[in-house]
Every structure is written in C-alpha cells, then in structure tokens.
Design an enzyme around this catalytic site. Structure first.
Site, PDB file in Angstrom:
ATOM      1  CD  GLU A 152      51.860  76.636  25.604  1.00 13.82           C
ATOM      2  OE1 GLU A 152      52.918  76.166  25.142  1.00 13.82           O
ATOM      3  OE2 GLU A 152      51.577  77.850  25.551  1.00 13.82           O
ATOM      4  CD  GLU A 246      54.767  81.363  23.421  1.00 12.25           C
ATOM      5  OE1 GLU A 246      55.577  80.462  23.263  1.00 12.25           O
ATOM      6  OE2 GLU A 246      53.543  81.157  23.662  1.00 12.25           O
TER       7      GLU A 246
HETATM    8  C1  LER Z   1      54.327  77.735  22.818  1.00 13.55           C
HETATM    9  O1  LER Z   1      54.338  78.175  24.137  1.00 13.55           O
HETATM   10  C2  LER Z   1      53.055  78.061  22.159  1.00 13.55           C
HETATM   11  O2  LER Z   1      52.243  78.757  22.702  1.00 13.55           O
HETATM   12  C3  LER Z   1      52.764  77.513  20.846  1.00 13.55           C
HETATM   13  O3  LER Z   1      51.842  78.285  20.157  1.00 13.55           O
HETATM   14  C4  LER Z   1      53.924  77.149  20.003  1.00 13.55           C
HETATM   15  O4  LER Z   1      53.527  76.914  18.693  1.00 13.55           O
HETATM   16 MN    MN Z   2      52.572  79.505  24.720  1.00  8.97          MN
END
Ligand code: LER
Ligand code: MN
Length: 269
Positions: A152, A246
């Site tokens: 990510e 999220e």
């Molecule tokens: C985790 O998926 C994320 O997006 C981060 O911002 C965690 O700090």
């Molecule tokens: Mn994230």
C-alpha cells in the site's frame, strides 16, 4: 460491487479503523448493514484464534478479502527499516506469521506501515535497501504458501517511503513476483496522485485490493471525492476484488458504516 469494511481484532489507536472492540458483535452489525466482507486488522496473529476468527466471519456469510498488519508498527514499532536488525527480523517474522491465517481466510496480506520510516541517523538509500530485502523475503515466504501480498502506497505524512502508485509499481516490478500487487487507498491517493483515475489505470491488473475513504477520511459521501468516476475507472481495469471501507468512526462507527455503504451502493455499480 463487493464491499467490505476494516475491523480491528484488538483495541487499536489507528483512527481510520471504524470498528474496534467486540469482534463478533461487530461482524453481526457489518453483515446486517449489507457488507459482503470484513477486513480484519490483526496486530499479532499468534494472539488470535485463527479457526474461530474465520468461523465467526463465515457464520455471518461474510468473506475476508484482506488482512491488515499495520498495528505491528502503530502499537509495537516493528518495521522493515528499523536500524536494529533484530527489530527488522521481528517485522519480517510478524508478516510471515500472517501467512497461515491469510491462507485459511483466503485473504491477501497488506503491507503498509510495516515498511517503516527513515529513522534518525539512517541514510535514505540504506532504509530503501532494508525495506526491499525484507519485502522480498516476505513475498517469497507468502508465495510458497500461495498467498498474495498487497503493498500500500501511503501519504507523505505517514512515511517518506513510497507515497505514490508509480513508485510502488516500480518496487513491485523490481521484486518481480506474481503474488505481489498493490492496495490503493483513495485517502492517500487524493493527497499524493496527480490524477487518481490515471494512477488506477497504470496499476490495472496489479491492483489486488482497494481502500475507500473520502477526502477527509470520513465515510464515502462525506467529502469531495467523486466515487462514481473512481470506481468506474477501477472496474474498467477488470478489477473484481473488494472495495473496502477504511474510514474514521465519525460521527460513530455504525453511522459511518451505514452512510458509507448507502453512498457506494447508491452508485449502482
Ligand atoms: C492502512 O491501510 C492505511 O491506509 C494507513 O493510513 C495506516 O496508517
Ligand atoms: Mn489504507
């Protein structure tokens, strides 16, 4: 569109985990709101009963598309770029310990914050080398078990290491493994990408997972991102995975989850 939402298995500091606390009670609510899956954020898989986690989620007819690992950094400061080799090894071991759970759950393992930052006294080149070699080891271990890893890109306020989709794609190409892809997150992309849609297009079949939050990291619909355009572009690449919420528990986790799903389902995609 298959929708999931992040749910922590432990109490966590990370604010964008909408759900914390009692696991099953939250799974029941998430299922009742119409989600198709949950994305557990697991700090340490050795503290979780794998069978019961997977059974609890399946009992409510939900899938587990991905497992978050960032709490190992958030709560314990484990990272691939710590100057102490023992800590770097612990970070790799911790990711490796997610492999059996991910296999059982049919989930991808997310590598985000565990990459770390550039710590005081460490040269950037050195941090990048440590990050790369830890990363490669994790991908190899997961690959042997047939488990996929989603890397990510994170915005500059969380780490200086790999903020954009393009740089992250380059890392993935350098590792050169089929079980390695990307997790793109609209919150980070809104800060770092010149064009969210263009970046989705360049990553295309390398996108293994997708996080949604609005521009303010509240639920989709609470900010100024154009989710119709973003998700139409995502699906035009052939992406058939989950779109996973999220976002912050604002005004609270239940209202955020319901408003978020209402906005996304309302797009009719
Ligand atoms: C985790 O998926 C994320 O997006 C981060 O911002 C965690 O700090
Ligand atoms: Mn994230």
């Amino acid at each position: 569109m298959k929708l999931s939402i992040v749910l922590s298995t432990h109490a966590a500091k990370f604010q964008a985990v909408a759900y914390k606390g009692d696991f099953e009670q939250n799974v029941v609510k998430i299922a009742s709101y119409g989600f198709d899956g949950v994305e557990p954020a697991v700090r340490d898989p050795s503290l979780v009963d794998h069978d019961s986690l997977v059974a609890t989620v399946s009992k409510h007819a939900l899938a587990i598309p991905a497992i978050g690992t960032g709490q190992a950094w958030g709560e314990e400061r484990l990272s691939f770029t710590d100057p102490d080799p023992k800590v770097r090894q612990q970070a790799v071991d911790r990711i490796a310990s997610h492999v059996p759970l991910a296999k059982k759950a049919g989930a991808v393992i997310i590598i985000g914050l565990v990459r770390g930052i550039i710590q005081e006294g460490v040269r950037e080149k050195q941090a990048r080398e440590w990050m790369f070699s830890s990363f490669k080891t994790c991908v190899e271990i997961a690959g042997k078990a047939g488990v996929r890893i989603a890397f990510e890109p994170l915005n500059r306020y969380e780490t200086p290491l790999l903020n954009t989709a393009k740089e992250s794609l380059e890392l993935i190409e350098r590792v050169g493994a089929d079980n390695l892809g990307l997790l793109l997150d609209t919150f980070h992309m809104n800060i770092e990408e010149p064009s969210i849609e263009q970046s989705i297009k360049i990553c295309a079949e390398r996108i293994f997972h997708f996080h949604v939050a609005d521009s303010n990291r509240w639920y989709p619909g609470a900010g100024h991102l154009d989710f119709r355009r973003i998700l139409e572009t995502l699906f035009s690449t052939g992406y058939a995975g989950f779109v996973s919420g999220e976002f912050m528990a604002v005004p609270d986790a239940d209202v955020a989850a319901q408003k978020g799903i209402q906005h996304l389902r309302g797009l009719g995609l």
